[in-house]
Write a protein that holds these residues in place. Structure first.
Motif, PDB file in Angstrom:
ATOM      1  N   LEU A  79       0.837  -1.198   0.000  1.00  0.00           N
ATOM      2  CA  LEU A  79       0.000   0.000   0.000  1.00  0.00           C
ATOM      3  C   LEU A  79       0.871   1.247   0.000  1.00  0.00           C
ATOM      4  O   LEU A  79       0.653   2.174  -0.790  1.00  0.00           O
ATOM      5  CB  LEU A  79      -0.930  -0.002   1.224  1.00  0.00           C
ATOM      6  N   ILE A 103       1.009   4.260  -2.879  1.00  0.00           N
ATOM      7  CA  ILE A 103       0.708   5.650  -2.550  1.00  0.00           C
ATOM      8  C   ILE A 103       1.892   6.551  -2.888  1.00  0.00           C
ATOM      9  O   ILE A 103       1.722   7.641  -3.437  1.00  0.00           O
ATOM     10  CB  ILE A 103       0.300   5.786  -1.072  1.00  0.00           C
ATOM     11  N   GLU A 131      -2.615  10.135   3.634  1.00  0.00           N
ATOM     12  CA  GLU A 131      -3.227   9.275   2.609  1.00  0.00           C
ATOM     13  C   GLU A 131      -3.080   7.806   2.970  1.00  0.00           C
ATOM     14  O   GLU A 131      -3.998   7.013   2.770  1.00  0.00           O
ATOM     15  CB  GLU A 131      -2.614   9.568   1.233  1.00  0.00           C
ATOM     16  N   GLN A 168      -6.305   5.320   3.435  1.00  0.00           N
ATOM     17  CA  GLN A 168      -6.470   4.105   2.628  1.00  0.00           C
ATOM     18  C   GLN A 168      -6.429   2.844   3.481  1.00  0.00           C
ATOM     19  O   GLN A 168      -7.161   1.890   3.222  1.00  0.00           O
ATOM     20  CB  GLN A 168      -5.421   4.044   1.509  1.00  0.00           C
ATOM     21  N   GLU A 205      -9.839   2.658   5.067  1.00  0.00           N
ATOM     22  CA  GLU A 205     -10.841   2.273   4.072  1.00  0.00           C
ATOM     23  C   GLU A 205     -10.776   0.774   3.785  1.00  0.00           C
ATOM     24  O   GLU A 205     -11.805   0.097   3.691  1.00  0.00           O
ATOM     25  CB  GLU A 205     -10.639   3.069   2.771  1.00  0.00           C
ATOM     26  N   TYR A 206      -9.581   0.248   3.660  1.00  0.00           N
ATOM     27  CA  TYR A 206      -9.400  -1.189   3.421  1.00  0.00           C
ATOM     28  C   TYR A 206      -9.936  -2.004   4.602  1.00  0.00           C
ATOM     29  O   TYR A 206     -10.654  -2.985   4.422  1.00  0.00           O
ATOM     30  CB  TYR A 206      -7.923  -1.506   3.173  1.00  0.00           C
TER      31      TYR A 206
END
Length: 134
Positions: A17, A21, A99, A103, A106-107
């Motif tokens: 991840l 990013i 960020e 993320q 969100e995951y």
């Protein structure tokens, strides 16, 4: 003289991840290198690390591995190219860390059956609104 800052409270766990990013936010100007043994800091001095974000300019972001397997960033903000300041970052890598956190959350929400929606508030503060699957 180095001015390195270690963000020991920041725990970066998902290197895939993070790499995505880094590439996206920097538009290809920076990249995650894992593993790495040194990163560039004050006057280009090599400093030990376990992984790094290779940056344009003279300074990189080192990543030191913690006992729990996560990584904490180490960097010298003086003369660092500010490519991650966007999106509400308050320091040289604040936008990147923000960020990453969004993320990652969100995951995690998706894994638990929620849909996450970003809502921007005052002064660029972003909150995630979670909606349960029906």
């Amino acid at each position: 003289m180095s001015h390195n800052i270690t963000l020991s409270d920041v725990k970066l766990k998902d290197m895939n991840l993070l790499g995505n990013i880094v590439a996206s936010m920097s538009q290809g100007q920076a990249k995650l290198v894992n593993p790495a043994s040194n990163f560039r800091t004050y006057r280009g001095q090599p400093t030990g690390c376990d992984a790094k974000i290779e940056m344009p300019g003279k300074h990189d972001v080192g990543l030191k591995k913690n006992k729990d397997g996560s990584f904490s960033p180490v960097f010298d903000p003086y003369a660092m190219t500010p490519i991650f300041r966007a999106n509400g970052g308050t320091n040289m890598i604040g936008g990147l860390l923000r960020e990453y956190a969004l993320q990652e959350a969100e995951y995690e929400a998706a894994q638990r059956g929620f849909t996450a929606t970003r809502v921007e508030g005052a002064k660029g503060v972003i909150t995630l609104e979670l909606t349960a699957a029906s």
